[in-house]
Design a protein around this motif. Structure first.
Motif, PDB file in Angstrom:
ATOM      1  N   ILE A 184      27.353 -21.418 -38.819  1.00 10.65           N
ATOM      2  CA  ILE A 184      26.848 -22.674 -39.382  1.00 10.65           C
ATOM      3  C   ILE A 184      27.098 -23.869 -38.460  1.00 10.65           C
ATOM      4  N   PRO A 185      28.329 -24.042 -37.877  1.00  8.39           N
ATOM      5  CA  PRO A 185      28.539 -25.200 -37.003  1.00  8.39           C
ATOM      6  C   PRO A 185      27.573 -25.250 -35.819  1.00  8.39           C
ATOM      7  N   ASP A 186      27.334 -24.099 -35.171  1.00 12.36           N
ATOM      8  CA  ASP A 186      26.398 -24.077 -34.051  1.00 12.36           C
ATOM      9  C   ASP A 186      24.991 -24.465 -34.512  1.00 12.36           C
ATOM     10  N   PHE A 187      24.585 -23.910 -35.655  1.00 14.57           N
ATOM     11  CA  PHE A 187      23.254 -24.222 -36.181  1.00 14.57           C
ATOM     12  C   PHE A 187      23.135 -25.710 -36.490  1.00 14.57           C
ATOM     13  N   ALA A 188      24.180 -26.265 -37.133  1.00 15.69           N
ATOM     14  CA  ALA A 188      24.153 -27.680 -37.514  1.00 15.69           C
ATOM     15  C   ALA A 188      24.107 -28.582 -36.287  1.00 15.69           C
ATOM     16  N   GLU A 189      24.827 -28.197 -35.222  1.00 18.28           N
ATOM     17  CA  GLU A 189      24.798 -28.987 -33.991  1.00 18.28           C
ATOM     18  C   GLU A 189      23.384 -29.055 -33.426  1.00 18.28           C
ATOM     19  N   GLN A 190      22.714 -27.903 -33.404  1.00 12.61           N
ATOM     20  CA  GLN A 190      21.383 -27.846 -32.820  1.00 12.61           C
ATOM     21  C   GLN A 190      20.346 -28.561 -33.691  1.00 12.61           C
ATOM     22  N   MET A 235      27.282 -16.306 -23.650  1.00 11.39           N
ATOM     23  CA  MET A 235      28.234 -16.442 -24.752  1.00 11.39           C
ATOM     24  C   MET A 235      27.562 -16.330 -26.124  1.00 11.39           C
ATOM     25  N   ASN A 236      26.243 -16.124 -26.116  1.00 12.09           N
ATOM     26  CA  ASN A 236      25.465 -15.984 -27.353  1.00 12.09           C
ATOM     27  C   ASN A 236      25.614 -17.234 -28.227  1.00 12.09           C
ATOM     28  N   THR A 237      25.452 -18.396 -27.605  1.00 10.37           N
ATOM     29  CA  THR A 237      25.566 -19.651 -28.345  1.00 10.37           C
ATOM     30  C   THR A 237      24.600 -20.655 -27.736  1.00 10.37           C
ATOM     31  N   THR A 292      30.488 -28.867 -26.499  1.00 11.57           N
ATOM     32  CA  THR A 292      31.634 -29.059 -27.406  1.00 11.57           C
ATOM     33  C   THR A 292      32.842 -28.287 -26.908  1.00 11.57           C
ATOM     34  N   TRP A 293      32.623 -27.065 -26.467  1.00 12.48           N
ATOM     35  CA  TRP A 293      33.730 -26.237 -25.973  1.00 12.48           C
ATOM     36  C   TRP A 293      34.384 -26.856 -24.743  1.00 12.48           C
ATOM     37  N   ILE A 294      33.577 -27.462 -23.893  1.00 11.86           N
ATOM     38  CA  ILE A 294      34.138 -28.087 -22.688  1.00 11.86           C
ATOM     39  C   ILE A 294      35.186 -29.120 -23.073  1.00 11.86           C
ATOM     40  N   SER A 295      34.926 -29.873 -24.139  1.00 12.31           N
ATOM     41  CA  SER A 295      35.895 -30.878 -24.599  1.00 12.31           C
ATOM     42  C   SER A 295      37.159 -30.230 -25.160  1.00 12.31           C
ATOM     43  N   LYS A 296      37.086 -28.908 -25.433  1.00 14.86           N
ATOM     44  CA  LYS A 296      38.236 -28.188 -25.979  1.00 14.86           C
ATOM     45  C   LYS A 296      38.912 -27.294 -24.936  1.00 14.86           C
TER      46      LYS A 296
END
Length: 220
Positions: free
Chosen positions: A163-169, A37-39, A46-50
């Motif tokens: 940005i959200p993915d980067f901030a999570e990591q 998924m290139n993430t 996070t996606w699992i919760s969605k």
């Protein structure tokens, strides 16, 4: 038709978003599906919760399992819905702008009483003046500006949405914090698109834009 039920109760027609030709529909673990998924694995969590489809939940040393075709279809539908949402917001903003747009009544009034020949002569003089200014580099046509701005918006959208993915990591944001950040990024993109459309209105593809004014308004 292959329809699956997600954890949030929604239905997903997997056959509506088939895998790219030549791709094998395999079962993957969390790391592999994140790569596909290139993430990041944090984003997958996070996606699992969605509602991100999980073939088999892990636990007690057992890894999560994901069906590639299910995850691909979920991601494609999510991206499509996001695009539709942004397009709808942009369209609503454009329609509202038209409601407050001040029509050029002064120009229409000034042309009343003139003959067709006089109007043509004025139009020809304006064309020659604009053409000369364009050749000197003082004017640029809107279609060229729009093409550049649309590419910039595409590049900016990709950068902002990462940005959200980067901030999570990097900062260990919680799913709630990451979702709030994602919504803020989406809002910023909508505002940016609205501003661009305000300065580059649809339907004026051959109208020159004053470069000096464009620089003042930070369009380029």
């Amino acid at each position: 038709m292959t329809v699956i039920t997600l954890s949030d109760g929604t239905k997903l027609d997997v056959s509506a978003f088939p895998l790219p030709e030549g791709s094998e529909d395999v079962v993957m673990n969390r790391g592999q599906i994140a790569q596909a998924m290139n993430t990041s694995e944090v984003t997958i969590t996070t996606w699992i919760s969605k509602g991100f489809p999980v073939l088999s939940k892990g636990g007690n040393g057992t890894a999560y399992e994901f069906q590639l075709s299910h995850c691909y279809a979920w991601r494609k539908r999510r991206d499509l819905e996001h695009k539709r949402s942004m397009d709808a917001a942009d369209e609503a903003a454009a329609q509202m702008r038209l409601e407050f747009q001040n029509l050029d009544d002064d120009q229409a009034e000034s042309e009343r009483g003139l003959s067709a020949k006089q109007i043509m002569e004025i139009a020809e003089a304006d064309y020659k003046r604009n053409r000369a200014a364009e050749q000197r580099g003082e004017l640029v046509r809107v279609d060229r500006m729009r093409e550049m701005q649309e590419q910039q918006l595409i590049d900016m959208r990709q950068a902002v949405m990462s940005i959200p993915d980067f901030a999570e990591q990097e900062f260990g944001l919680s799913p709630v914090q990451a979702e709030k950040l994602q919504k803020r990024c989406e809002g910023a993109l909508i505002e940016m698109g609205t501003t661009m459309r305000r300065h580059l209105p649809v339907g004026t593809v051959s109208e020159p834009v004053d470069l000096a004014q464009a620089k003042t308004e930070r369009l380029i």
